[in-house]
Motif scaffolding. Sequence first.
Motif, mmCIF file in Angstrom:
data_model
loop_
_atom_site.group_PDB
_atom_site.id
_atom_site.type_symbol
_atom_site.label_atom_id
_atom_site.label_comp_id
_atom_site.label_asym_id
_atom_site.label_seq_id
_atom_site.Cartn_x
_atom_site.Cartn_y
_atom_site.Cartn_z
ATOM 1 N N GLU A 251 1.110 -2.652 6.570
ATOM 2 C CA GLU A 251 1.664 -1.994 5.408
ATOM 3 C C GLU A 251 2.752 -1.026 5.868
ATOM 4 N N SER A 252 3.941 -1.157 5.320
ATOM 5 C CA SER A 252 5.031 -0.331 5.838
ATOM 6 C C SER A 252 5.841 0.361 4.761
ATOM 7 N N VAL A 253 5.426 0.238 3.494
ATOM 8 C CA VAL A 253 6.156 1.001 2.464
ATOM 9 C C VAL A 253 5.728 2.458 2.586
ATOM 10 N N PHE A 254 6.675 3.360 2.316
ATOM 11 C CA PHE A 254 6.395 4.786 2.496
ATOM 12 C C PHE A 254 5.524 5.310 1.360
ATOM 13 N N PRO A 255 4.350 5.862 1.692
ATOM 14 C CA PRO A 255 3.465 6.347 0.622
ATOM 15 C C PRO A 255 4.058 7.527 -0.135
ATOM 16 N N PRO B 4 2.929 3.875 -3.917
ATOM 17 C CA PRO B 4 2.277 2.717 -3.292
ATOM 18 C C PRO B 4 0.753 2.709 -3.399
ATOM 19 N N LYS C 213 2.522 -4.335 -2.566
ATOM 20 C CA LYS C 213 3.148 -3.526 -1.509
ATOM 21 C C LYS C 213 3.982 -4.407 -0.598
#
Lengths: 279, 282
Positions: free
Chosen positions: A86-90, A134, A142
């Motif tokens: 998972e690499s989307v910015f929280p 996210p 995501k």
Amino acid sequence: MTTEPKVIVRDVERTFDVRRRAFRALEGVTLDVQRNEFLCIVGPSGCGKSTLLRMLGNLEKPSSGLLQIHHESAQRPLSAMIFQEESVFPWMTVAQNAAYGVKITGTWRGPESQRRVDELLEKAGLSRFRDFYPHQLSGGMKQRLSLVRAWATSPELLLLDEPFAALDEQNKALLQQELVKLWEEYRSTVVFITHSLEEAVLLGDRVAVMTSAPGRIKEVVSVPFERPRALASLRRSGEFNQLVTGLWESLREEVERARAAELRALAGRVPETASGGAR
Amino acid sequence: MKETAVRNPSVAVDLAARPASEARSKATLRQLLGPLQVLISPLVLLLVWEGAARAGWIETKFFPAPSTILAQFWTMLFTHGFWVDLGLSLQRLLIGLLMGAVPGLLLGLAMGLFRPIRIAFQPLIAALYPLPKIAILPLILLIFGLGEMSKYVIVAIGVFFLMTLNTFAGVMSIRPIYFDVAKNLGASRWQTYFTVALPGALPGILTGLRICTGLGLLLLVAAEFVGADAGIGYRIWWSWSVFWVEPMYVGLAVIAILGFAFAYLIDFAERLLFPWLRNPSR
């Protein structure tokens, strides 16, 4: 000039220091990626395929050898990578995440860029969730978002590192189809790492098989299916199954070799480093 | 069955054959009164205290009844001195917090991001951090005298270490993949700091801030005990020296309220400014 490959990899080697011992992850890797080609790379786990991709994405440097990516347009970033993790910015909303790539690569051109981001969000079914964070999204959403973030930059080279590995089968099948549709529509050079042979044959123009560590390119197989591809029916065709079976024959040898090396390393008799040196 | 009905009114209609509205009103009542549960144990304690004081079971010279303290509080609210004390203490606390937290934040970020700085400062911080900051209060008084500066400095020093360590831990806990994303897309140094390092370290920074207000209050009160002629800490100390115990309890209550208010304020700001922190997906 246009026939020149997009990516040229010649005799690339990469060594890591693992517990003060040199571990050779890649050795003598030679590979060309053609312009606007969809290349899939398969290999046993630990063969260094992710390392190779990270080099293409400027996240690692080769220890030796030549790695050349032809950068054609200053208007487009060289590469954008999509990770398995998972690499989307929280800390960013869906909309902010989607626009991040375009903004950070300096290719933001106001409303025009915003339109592209919005269009991709719409295609990914995320428009309604623009202002969500996210943690409010599912795993599949995501991963679609990180696809949008990368694709919105219109990179000359799109790098995917087992992007669907963490997803369930249904989500995976849907996302594969969406990715293929996107690629057939926008065309760019894609390098796609996967451990699934089916996935490689479904998506790729060519499939490169890597050896067990230290990894090198064992063979490159062309996938003859025409575009646009309907993945669901392709899956059921005999030709598809033949290709997958053929690739599996080639890969199985390497998986077995990797396993044997693992066992030897566990037994502690042979250092993990030079296990492939005899070949 | 009863549980289901309360939690999910729409199911209640089918399963329990009970009017949904009844279940719903029960649910809302519970929701409304839920937060008040935290008041039960303090209230019981105060009641027992009050009863014991009135019955003469405890020495009211040391433990005056809560009602007496409350009356004292009320009268003090209308004195000029109370507000001067409160204002001074708040000013010292806030300036001290600022003086300590900002450099601590910057050093913590730098330590997290740059190896050489980490190597240079980590042993130093690790060695100095466990030192009780109150122990250097005499030295601070010696250097800065009895003026305001000594109070700012003692609060700032304590806060600085906590803030540095928490920010540092915050940066170190950021998943490397977020830096990979920024690097792959060609983000510049500053872009990486502002889009990845700083927001990624925020949970640690806010934890630091929360502990810092508590520690700041503690150090401030200690400093005011021995080196001030006004302020809440001074007022508590003064109550002892004149053997008048009620203002002392008022001072204690004010400090407790301050601590609670700061914690609440930070929580509130966090919810408002960083909604994603409530449920970080890490």
